[in-house]
Design an enzyme around this catalytic site. Structure first.
Site, mmCIF file in Angstrom:
data_model
loop_
_atom_site.group_PDB
_atom_site.id
_atom_site.type_symbol
_atom_site.label_atom_id
_atom_site.label_comp_id
_atom_site.label_asym_id
_atom_site.label_seq_id
_atom_site.Cartn_x
_atom_site.Cartn_y
_atom_site.Cartn_z
ATOM 1 N N LYS A 186 0.870 -1.180 0.000
ATOM 2 C CA LYS A 186 0.000 0.000 0.000
ATOM 3 C C LYS A 186 0.898 1.217 0.000
ATOM 4 O O LYS A 186 1.814 1.325 0.825
ATOM 5 C CB LYS A 186 -0.879 -0.018 1.276
ATOM 6 C CG LYS A 186 -1.838 1.143 1.356
ATOM 7 C CD LYS A 186 -3.170 0.791 0.715
ATOM 8 C CE LYS A 186 -4.010 2.006 0.392
ATOM 9 N NZ LYS A 186 -3.701 2.677 -0.885
ATOM 10 N N GLN A 242 7.337 3.840 3.819
ATOM 11 C CA GLN A 242 5.931 3.425 3.873
ATOM 12 C C GLN A 242 5.740 2.155 4.709
ATOM 13 O O GLN A 242 4.705 1.983 5.360
ATOM 14 C CB GLN A 242 5.446 3.192 2.431
ATOM 15 C CG GLN A 242 3.952 3.185 2.269
ATOM 16 C CD GLN A 242 3.348 4.584 2.187
ATOM 17 O OE1 GLN A 242 3.893 5.450 1.518
ATOM 18 N NE2 GLN A 242 2.246 4.805 2.867
ATOM 19 N N LYS A 276 5.564 3.346 8.331
ATOM 20 C CA LYS A 276 4.383 4.198 8.503
ATOM 21 C C LYS A 276 3.122 3.334 8.556
ATOM 22 O O LYS A 276 2.285 3.485 9.438
ATOM 23 C CB LYS A 276 4.311 5.161 7.311
ATOM 24 C CG LYS A 276 3.133 6.094 7.323
ATOM 25 C CD LYS A 276 3.024 6.867 6.013
ATOM 26 C CE LYS A 276 4.355 7.490 5.640
ATOM 27 N NZ LYS A 276 4.205 8.469 4.537
ATOM 28 N N LYS A 284 5.379 1.767 -3.135
ATOM 29 C CA LYS A 284 5.262 3.140 -3.676
ATOM 30 C C LYS A 284 5.521 3.062 -5.171
ATOM 31 O O LYS A 284 6.185 2.137 -5.641
ATOM 32 C CB LYS A 284 6.307 4.044 -3.012
ATOM 33 C CG LYS A 284 6.041 5.524 -3.160
ATOM 34 C CD LYS A 284 5.066 6.048 -2.128
ATOM 35 C CE LYS A 284 4.699 7.492 -2.399
ATOM 36 N NZ LYS A 284 3.914 8.081 -1.312
ATOM 37 N N GLY A 341 -2.875 8.224 -4.256
ATOM 38 C CA GLY A 341 -2.235 9.421 -4.796
ATOM 39 C C GLY A 341 -0.997 9.834 -4.007
ATOM 40 O O GLY A 341 -0.693 9.279 -2.953
ATOM 41 N N ASP A 342 -0.287 10.802 -4.538
ATOM 42 C CA ASP A 342 0.848 11.451 -3.866
ATOM 43 C C ASP A 342 1.074 12.725 -4.684
ATOM 44 O O ASP A 342 0.139 13.186 -5.369
ATOM 45 C CB ASP A 342 2.085 10.531 -3.866
ATOM 46 C CG ASP A 342 3.233 11.065 -3.000
ATOM 47 O OD1 ASP A 342 3.151 10.938 -1.774
ATOM 48 O OD2 ASP A 342 4.198 11.641 -3.537
ATOM 49 N N THR A 400 -4.557 13.410 5.338
ATOM 50 C CA THR A 400 -3.137 13.559 5.697
ATOM 51 C C THR A 400 -2.930 14.870 6.454
ATOM 52 O O THR A 400 -2.251 14.905 7.491
ATOM 53 C CB THR A 400 -2.246 13.489 4.441
ATOM 54 O OG1 THR A 400 -2.616 12.332 3.694
ATOM 55 C CG2 THR A 400 -0.790 13.417 4.810
ATOM 56 N N ASN A 410 -2.321 19.041 -1.532
ATOM 57 C CA ASN A 410 -3.329 18.332 -0.734
ATOM 58 C C ASN A 410 -3.015 18.343 0.768
ATOM 59 O O ASN A 410 -3.865 18.695 1.586
ATOM 60 C CB ASN A 410 -3.456 16.890 -1.253
ATOM 61 C CG ASN A 410 -4.380 16.062 -0.395
ATOM 62 O OD1 ASN A 410 -3.927 15.290 0.444
ATOM 63 N ND2 ASN A 410 -5.672 16.248 -0.551
ATOM 64 N N SER A 422 -6.894 5.628 3.823
ATOM 65 C CA SER A 422 -6.967 4.752 2.642
ATOM 66 C C SER A 422 -7.333 3.335 3.077
ATOM 67 O O SER A 422 -8.120 2.654 2.415
ATOM 68 C CB SER A 422 -5.621 4.717 1.910
ATOM 69 O OG SER A 422 -5.514 5.814 1.036
HETATM 70 P P1 NDP Z 1 0.647 17.876 -4.046
HETATM 71 O O1 NDP Z 1 1.151 17.588 -5.400
HETATM 72 O O2 NDP Z 1 -0.811 18.003 -3.811
HETATM 73 O O3 NDP Z 1 1.345 19.191 -3.463
HETATM 74 C C1 NDP Z 1 2.719 19.334 -3.345
HETATM 75 C C2 NDP Z 1 2.981 20.769 -2.959
HETATM 76 O O4 NDP Z 1 4.360 20.927 -2.638
HETATM 77 C C3 NDP Z 1 2.679 21.747 -4.088
HETATM 78 O O5 NDP Z 1 2.207 22.948 -3.544
HETATM 79 C C4 NDP Z 1 4.056 21.935 -4.719
HETATM 80 O O6 NDP Z 1 4.219 23.128 -5.443
HETATM 81 C C5 NDP Z 1 4.896 21.969 -3.471
HETATM 82 N N1 NDP Z 1 6.298 21.703 -3.772
HETATM 83 C C6 NDP Z 1 6.819 20.640 -4.417
HETATM 84 N N2 NDP Z 1 8.154 20.780 -4.514
HETATM 85 C C7 NDP Z 1 8.445 21.958 -3.900
HETATM 86 C C8 NDP Z 1 9.643 22.650 -3.652
HETATM 87 N N3 NDP Z 1 10.819 22.155 -4.065
HETATM 88 N N4 NDP Z 1 9.571 23.834 -2.984
HETATM 89 C C9 NDP Z 1 8.377 24.337 -2.567
HETATM 90 N N5 NDP Z 1 7.218 23.714 -2.783
HETATM 91 C C10 NDP Z 1 7.248 22.556 -3.444
HETATM 92 O O7 NDP Z 1 1.268 16.705 -3.096
HETATM 93 P P2 NDP Z 1 0.799 16.259 -1.673
HETATM 94 O O8 NDP Z 1 0.308 17.417 -0.890
HETATM 95 O O9 NDP Z 1 -0.059 15.079 -1.851
HETATM 96 O O10 NDP Z 1 2.177 15.723 -1.061
HETATM 97 C C11 NDP Z 1 3.091 16.578 -0.384
HETATM 98 C C12 NDP Z 1 4.042 15.731 0.432
HETATM 99 O O11 NDP Z 1 3.291 14.937 1.379
HETATM 100 C C13 NDP Z 1 4.880 14.722 -0.345
HETATM 101 O O12 NDP Z 1 6.132 14.561 0.291
HETATM 102 C C14 NDP Z 1 4.085 13.433 -0.206
HETATM 103 O O13 NDP Z 1 4.886 12.290 -0.387
HETATM 104 C C15 NDP Z 1 3.609 13.559 1.231
HETATM 105 N N6 NDP Z 1 2.447 12.754 1.578
HETATM 106 C C16 NDP Z 1 1.268 12.882 0.906
HETATM 107 C C17 NDP Z 1 0.174 12.134 1.278
HETATM 108 C C18 NDP Z 1 -1.163 12.317 0.645
HETATM 109 O O14 NDP Z 1 -2.134 11.711 1.146
HETATM 110 N N7 NDP Z 1 -1.309 13.131 -0.385
HETATM 111 C C19 NDP Z 1 0.273 11.119 2.345
HETATM 112 C C20 NDP Z 1 1.536 11.134 3.059
HETATM 113 C C21 NDP Z 1 2.573 11.906 2.648
HETATM 114 P P3 NDP Z 1 4.166 23.104 -7.058
HETATM 115 O O15 NDP Z 1 2.703 22.902 -7.375
HETATM 116 O O16 NDP Z 1 4.705 24.428 -7.423
HETATM 117 O O17 NDP Z 1 5.036 21.954 -7.499
#
Ligand code: NDP
Length: 447
Positions: A92, A113, A116, A128, A167-168, A212, A243, A379
């Site tokens: 997962k 993961q 976690k 992943k 998703g991620d 999350t 997200n 999830s």
């Molecule tokens: P999204 O794609 O929804 O959002 C990612 C955000 O981070 C965007 O605003 C993006 O900006 C920004 N970002 C990416 N790279 C950079 C950078 N170098 N500097 C500044 N901002 C940056 O992803 P998620 O919110 O889903 O995921 C975010 C993190 O959380 C990841 O590490 C993911 O692995 C982790 N995560 C997510 C889960 C989930 O349920 N979604 C669960 C557990 C962990 P831009 O649009 O400009 O790229």
């Protein structure tokens, strides 16, 4: 060989066999470091090649993803799925679509993961996947054709009892929809348990979108309470605006905090009076806009394209963007400016140096594998609803999430204390996550 030498020998071999994968090395090094005290006390965890097996994925898939863009040109991306460990349940873990994706990044995420998912207390293994495809700037039709091609290969390797992606970064509701549609067509079955993060009318769960970010805030709330503090009246900085960030901002403000900054890869926003969450959702989720679009419509917000969001004084920092976005220098600035709590919404956003600074200075720090586990936990709740053809209310699902996050904090804190490292939530999360998987692997034999 003493434990230090034993662990060094595992790590040296891992470096040799997995060259050019620095993020994977970093994730393994942190876990192995925490496990030394476990191996000293319970040496049987070093038997049967357990640690070496834990660091070697059960299966790694790399595949070609050809698709046709809107100009009629053929584009070729690379797809990955790392099925790391299924001792506790089906693999997962999410799918990430971002140009930086490579095998080492997927392996680091898959490795994290495992622990976690174990911490959630639910029966899920670790995996992943993703692709170096960049959904940014692509039309909906291009994203759809890419997802269909990606799923055409991935469908051979996943299933409700085998591997359940979600998703991620870069994979949200739109992408999950296209991926599920293609899977359903290929297998000729409405197998809803094969993917999570689905739409609410076709097998999705309430709270999955928020999970999350909300879960991160619930766990941080527990950590703050353990040290006599609360979100009420605090100033919070959140990186990212995807997200995880959006729903962390929403919940923190609901609990009485003021979120004074957030970002995306084009810059960071300073908003001393708090975030207009509805506007942020409209800009990011509906219009797929940039932080500059938010600033142009929000009162009192300013955009910065230089410096770092971590230079702003705050009480609580929640890095929610991406790996290694907060380094040792940022950690020093946060501490010097009064920040006392850091919890990771993203996976491994803090470098090893940053974590060392937090440890030395006594900044309370919750690592991602504990703090952001609410997404995968919900999830797993979506999988439970799919299996029983049921759908739960928002309130009930949110209560389950809240309870899971409280338990994760308690198990993490207890494990740290049991091994003489009270308050070290990095060590606590690694040990608590490890022991459950390790016991299952030992019980199941050398496979
Ligand atoms: P999204 O794609 O929804 O959002 C990612 C955000 O981070 C965007 O605003 C993006 O900006 C920004 N970002 C990416 N790279 C950079 C950078 N170098 N500097 C500044 N901002 C940056 O992803 P998620 O919110 O889903 O995921 C975010 C993190 O959380 C990841 O590490 C993911 O692995 C982790 N995560 C997510 C889960 C989930 O349920 N979604 C669960 C557990 C962990 P831009 O649009 O400009 O790229």
């Amino acid at each position: 060989m003493n434990v230090d030498e034993q662990v060094s020998s595992y790590y040296d071999l891992l470096l040799k066999r997995n060259a050019g994968e620095p993020e994977f090395h970093q994730a393994v090094a942190e876990v192995l470091d925490s496990l030394k005290i476990v191996l000293e006390k319970d040496s049987h965890y070093g038997d049967y090649g357990l640690i070496q097996r834990l660091c070697e994925p059960e299966r790694q898939l790399i595949f070609r993803v050809p698709w046709v863009d809107d100009n009629g040109d053929v584009q070729i991306n690379r797809g990955f799925r790392v099925q790391f460990n299924s001792a506790l349940g089906p693999y997962k873990g999410g799918l990430r679509f971002h140009p930086s994706v490579n095998l080492g990044i997927i392996k680091f995420l898959g490795f994290e993961q495992i622990f976690k998912n174990s911490l959630t207390g639910l029966p899920i293994g670790g995996g992943k996947g993703g692709s170096d495809f960049d959904p940014k700037g692509k039309s909906d039709a291009e994203v759809m054709r890419f997802c269909q091609s990606f799923m055409t290969e991935l469908s051979r390797h996943i299933g409700e009892y085998r591997d359940v992606p979600a998703g991620d970064i870069g994979v949200g509701a739109r992408e999950i929809g296209y991926l599920f549609g293609q899977y359903r067509r290929l297998v000729n079955q409405h197998e809803s348990g094969v993917l999570t993060g689905k739409g609410l009318t076709w097998g999705g769960s309430l709270v999955r979108t928020e999970a999350t970010g909300y879960g991160l805030v619930y766990l941080t709330q527990e950590m703050m309470a353990a040290h006599g503090e609360s979100f009420s009246g605090s100033k919070v900085t959140v990186s990212g605006s995807g997200n995880v960030a959006i729903y962390a901002i929403e919940k923190a403000q609901e609990l009485g905090a003021t979120v004074i900054g957030f970002s995306d890869s084009s810059g960071w926003v300073e908003c001393p009076d708090g975030v207009d969450v509805e506007l942020l959702k409209e800009v990011k989720e509906v219009r797929r806009g940039r932080v500059a679009d938010y600033v142009s419509e929000a009162e009192g917000a300013t955009l910065h394209t230089d410096g770092s969001i971590w230079d702003k004084p705050c009480d609580v920092a929640l890095p929610c963007a991406t790996q290694n976005e907060l380094d040792g220098e940022h950690a020093e600035h946060l501490f010097n400016n009064g920040c006392r709590f850091v919890a990771e919404g993203a996976n491994m956003p803090s470098t090893a140096d940053a974590i060392e600074v937090f440890r030395e200075k006594g900044v309370h720090f919750a690592p991602g594998k504990a703090a952001n586990a609410g997404g995968v936990a919900t999830s797993a709740l979506e999988m439970q609803q799919n299996a029983t053809r049921d759908s739960w209310s928002f309130e009930y699902t949110d209560q389950r999430l809240h309870k899971i996050m409280s338990n994760i904090f308690r198990h993490t804190a207890d494990a740290a204390a049991e091994y003489g490292r009270e308050g070290d939530y990095v060590v606590g999360a690694n040990i608590a996550g490890f022991k459950k998987v390790a016991d299952a692997m030992l019980a199941q034999g050398v496979i």
